[in-house]
Design a protein around this motif. Structure first.
Motif, PDB file in Angstrom:
ATOM      1  N   TYR A 130      41.774  28.115  28.665  1.00 34.41           N
ATOM      2  CA  TYR A 130      42.606  28.032  27.229  1.00 34.41           C
ATOM      3  C   TYR A 130      41.738  28.652  26.268  1.00 34.41           C
ATOM      4  CZ  TYR A 130      45.779  25.538  30.091  1.00 34.41           C
ATOM      5  OH  TYR A 130      46.568  25.034  31.176  1.00 34.41           O
ATOM      6  N   LEU A 131      40.331  28.792  26.258  1.00 32.84           N
ATOM      7  CA  LEU A 131      39.622  29.340  25.449  1.00 32.84           C
ATOM      8  C   LEU A 131      39.721  30.788  25.134  1.00 32.84           C
ATOM      9  CD1 LEU A 131      36.168  27.448  26.388  1.00 32.84           C
ATOM     10  CD2 LEU A 131      37.833  27.038  24.315  1.00 32.84           C
TER      11      LEU A 131
ATOM     12  N   ALA B  21      44.082  36.928  40.971  1.00 30.63           N
ATOM     13  CA  ALA B  21      44.848  36.944  39.472  1.00 30.63           C
ATOM     14  C   ALA B  21      45.568  38.192  39.429  1.00 30.63           C
ATOM     15  CB  ALA B  21      43.871  36.569  38.609  1.00 30.63           C
ATOM     16  N   ALA B  22      46.662  37.893  38.763  1.00 29.62           N
ATOM     17  CA  ALA B  22      47.513  39.136  38.531  1.00 29.62           C
ATOM     18  C   ALA B  22      48.314  38.982  37.234  1.00 29.62           C
ATOM     19  CB  ALA B  22      48.507  39.524  39.442  1.00 29.62           C
ATOM     20  N   PHE B  23      47.932  39.979  36.272  1.00 26.79           N
ATOM     21  CA  PHE B  23      48.867  39.825  34.960  1.00 26.79           C
ATOM     22  C   PHE B  23      50.071  40.395  35.034  1.00 26.79           C
ATOM     23  CE2 PHE B  23      49.531  41.731  30.606  1.00 26.79           C
ATOM     24  CZ  PHE B  23      49.709  40.602  29.926  1.00 26.79           C
TER      25      PHE B  23
ATOM     26  N   ILE C 115      43.543  41.165  27.848  1.00 23.36           N
ATOM     27  CA  ILE C 115      43.640  41.081  29.308  1.00 23.36           C
ATOM     28  C   ILE C 115      43.145  42.713  29.753  1.00 23.36           C
ATOM     29  CG2 ILE C 115      44.984  40.709  31.351  1.00 23.36           C
ATOM     30  CD1 ILE C 115      45.135  38.476  29.055  1.00 23.36           C
ATOM     31  N   THR C 116      41.446  42.352  30.594  1.00 23.66           N
ATOM     32  CA  THR C 116      41.299  43.637  31.027  1.00 23.66           C
ATOM     33  C   THR C 116      40.712  42.970  32.364  1.00 23.66           C
ATOM     34  OG1 THR C 116      39.135  42.874  30.265  1.00 23.66           O
ATOM     35  CG2 THR C 116      40.274  44.223  28.822  1.00 23.66           C
TER      36      THR C 116
ATOM     37  N   ALA D 188      38.537  34.658  33.890  1.00 21.63           N
ATOM     38  CA  ALA D 188      39.642  33.724  34.101  1.00 21.63           C
ATOM     39  C   ALA D 188      39.522  32.940  35.480  1.00 21.63           C
ATOM     40  CB  ALA D 188      40.971  34.259  33.970  1.00 21.63           C
ATOM     41  N   MET D 189      39.290  33.893  36.448  1.00 20.25           N
ATOM     42  CA  MET D 189      39.178  33.273  37.741  1.00 20.25           C
ATOM     43  C   MET D 189      37.804  32.422  37.954  1.00 20.25           C
ATOM     44  SD  MET D 189      40.445  36.292  40.483  1.00 20.25           S
ATOM     45  CE  MET D 189      39.570  37.708  39.722  1.00 20.25           C
TER      46      MET D 189
END
Length: 123
Positions: free
Chosen positions: A54-55, A90-92, A61-62, A69-70
């Protein structure tokens, strides 16, 4: 072994009006999701409990962001010493402004591997 209330979006009731209880692997899976959804530091009695993801939700997003994030998700899950993360992807999803995580983990107290799909909307 503990019994927990089943939390989905609301408390669940069975056919006789009693609250639905879960235990074992389902309770463990639910505890992982609840930990992931908790902002780290928001529980004053357990300030290290929760997720640092959450920080960074407001950052661009890169690929580097996804790796960070992971890392936060793995660290969050492994706060529970009985859970070992085996893999995270992870996928955006730009159209939904959401990051989806696919997590494989090992539950040492049950001796099994399990997986979880979890996502978070990006502000």
């Amino acid at each position: 072994m503990s019994l927990d209330l089943l939390f989905n979006k609301d408390l669940k009731f069975n056919y006789s009006g009693d609250l639905v209880l879960i235990n074992g692997i389902e309770a463990k899976k639910q505890s992982i999701v609840l930990r992931l959804k908790t902002r780290k530091g928001s529980n004053m009695f357990h300030p290290e409990y929760g997720n640092d993801l959450y920080l960074i939700l407001s950052e661009n997003i890169t690929e580097a962001w996804l790796k960070k994030a992971m890392s936060y998700v793995k660290e969050c899950i492994e706060q529970d010493e009985t859970v070992t993360v085996k893999a995270i992807n992870a996928a955006f999803i730009n159209e939904k402004r959401k990051v989806d995580f696919y997590i494989k983990y090992f539950l040492s107290e049950y001796g099994i591997e399990d997986s979880l799909n979890w996502g978070e909307e990006i502000g």
